[in-house]
Enzyme design. Sequence first.
Site: not given
Length: 891
Positions: A26, A96, A105, A107, A352, A468, A574, A777, A779, A781, A844, A864
């Site tokens: 702002k 402001r 909205g 703050m 903005r 809002h 899988r 690859s 993994g 996770n 992956c 990839y």
Amino acid sequence: MTKWVYTFGANNTDGDASMNNLLGGKGANLAEMATLGLPVPPGFTLTTEVCTAYYDNGKKYPDDLKDQVEQAGRALEADTGKILGDAVNPLLLSVRSGGRASMPGMMDTVLNLGLNDETVKGLAKLSGDMRFALDSYRRFIQMYSNVVLGMAHHTFEDILENHKDDNGYVSDTEMSADDWSALIAEYKSAVSEGLGRDFPQNPDEQLWEAISAVFDSWMNERAITYRRLSDIPASWGTAVNVQAMVFGNMGDTSATGVAFTRDPSTGSNEYYGEFLINAQGEDVVAGIRTPQTLTKKSREDMGETDASLEEAMPKVYAELACVFDKLEAHYRDMQDIEFTVEDERLWMLQTRTGKRTAKAAIKIAVDMAREGLISEDEAVLRIEPTSLDQLLHPTLDANAKRDLLVMGLPASPGAAIGEVVFSSDEAESLARAGHKVILVRTETSPEDIHGMHAAEAIVTARGGMTSHAAVVARGMGTPCVSGAGSLRIDYETDAFSVAGRVVNKGDIVTVDGASGQVFAGAVDMVQPEMSGDFSTLMGWADAARTLGIRTNAETPLDVETAKGFGAEGIGLCRTEHMFFEASRLAHFREMILASDKTGRVAALAKILPVQRNDFADIFRIMGAMPCTIRLLDPPLHEFLPHGETDVAAVAEATGLSARELMQRAKELHETNPMLGHRGCRLGISYPEIYEMQARAIFEAQALVAKKTGVNPVAEIMIPLVSSEKELKILKAVIEAVANDVAYETSMSVSYIIGTMIELPRAALQAGKIAEQAAFFSFGTNDLTQTTFGLSRDDAGRFLPDYVAQGIVEKDPFVTLDQDGVGDLIKIAVKRGRNTSPDIKLGICGEHGGDPASIDFCHRNGLHYVSCSPYRVPIARLAAAQSAIRNKQNKS
């Protein structure tokens, strides 16, 4: 000496738009507009560094800040010819917030600061309008008491509504100066009774308390929630803007409004917005009064009767249109603008970059590129990758039966089905429990942010297209219908009524944010079509990116979906998911329960045909695209029955006793199965499982090649390897099967063998493992689990605490931990390539669809990424953005 305060205005401006991080969006844009010669009320900005210092020093300001504020205040008085606190010619201020990222909205704001029992008389005399002056004073008392003194907003709204009811008023505009005078007395009494102190009369005290309140709002609950949802760091802080007031509530020649230079819902190149005559800014966004349209066309399209700004104030509208065009050309993006008209004079209060839906963002970016405002690369960079999720989900079927309940304004497009709830807390709790909810409110406020995020859609009885609810919903990509004025909500009974019909909490409704309609029950949906501007933008993205994009999929539906979204292959199939169908599960359990290899092989022979058909379906869909197929990974006990009912059913189907079943389950039980007998360890113990799967793959290849003439490309992935010896043994098993199938079918099969790098040891031993692997690859996770020593199924209980306290920046299962897990990937890439320069490298895990993780993969030379089908477009766009940014950084 640190400069804490920067001024802006026609006579003196210190900053510009490039100082966004210091002055906040702002403040930087007010300075920029002033430099452009636009009509901006003068003022000054306390920088974001003040906010940082304020919190670092126990909410105490830097020693030299007060002098700088006083100096800026004197300059402001000189610019305006008015004096703060003067009874004859009072200067009034707005205070402001303004962070570097837009947080609409979230703050706090204080308007009309400087009014007291004496200065209100001066304002009345200067304006010649006692009613206007008293209206401004009562607004100030209400806002200041809420924002600064901490009193509930409804305390004052109740007093106002009761006064209106007692006097038969419908609208605030019917109230006279005497009414406002009486109301002010009631407001001040409420403050005295509620707080045990009088409402402050000293303008200097008012100013510093308001500045502190705005800085304090940076850490209020709704701002914290919004930052978490929007990935905005708390360390950024907010600036505070102190600005001379201009008044939209000075009668019928004054107004206030919010506007967008293009439609933020559709992206159409036409002005969009709302205004109110004789009002202040909060009246428009709060939804307390229903605003009027900006343009005559919008009024006619929406069937409104109240005059548009174009019709009511044609001269002001023409000036505003010129400002719109100037700002959009200057910023080269769609602008969200706040303006006030004071006695027919236009003032700009804010500009903005406007929040917009994903559909609008794509259209605006493509249109601006075609208009020559921006380049194609810039158009690609304009779109937030995760926002594409909004476009990839169903819409209402045009031919479906519909039972219309109510119609409002089409505030945010999209369609959703869910059960009605009336509180944000309940929306959040039910969503956590897996319910799909529709949040219905009279109007929303910033305190509803958590419920709005949890809801599938939002419906409000009040508010316009820039309220809002509308602005926040569009930013979140959540369907929203606002201003459904015929809704009557009863919070006590948890129900709403419309035209004699009652809808209770828990009832199912369908919301169509594009049409502004709400229907009873569930309306049929149709799948989205990706074409037009979306296809154009994604074409530009594909031309820019260097990373390949694959998908994690194993069912024909998922494979088709991913291919339609642009997947260039399968990065993770899988195979264990294929065993959970009832008919297959019985045979697989038979294999597990077999007492010797002969029994296992016999059971696997029953599975072979269906697994072969599975792979054949995938190969037909993908054609010559590579398909990475992971051999069986989970521990065997996951396939066994656990409850008494399941055990009895399996016992009957297999002819074994329940006791024998339970004994076998006990034998397979592991204390920590995620680190137990799974992945390649199963192949080492039971090679016949991997032999069957390899045969199914190769026979499917031969079958499809014979029927289609296209040779499918299989990339066989062996999971959970930690040693090159494991891979060498199982690679020999697979190669033997490939030779057998080639001999039996008289056809060559195209395949390579590689592994998942999902253990720290595998990453460290990548150089040796690469001797046996054609590809890696990652993994991520499991690599994240094993690197952190975390269970992803349990870590959700405490990881939010770690994020909140800054121990980790983000959940490492959502966004790749680039310091720890990332270092292991870098090591594996380097050592793998040292051994095998042409080794293929991909990722992956779920991180394959996360933009920040995709950028890491691009920067570290992977070939990839692979992600779930609906994240394929997101990954394509994120990969393109990474390539463009890295190219820009090098140039």
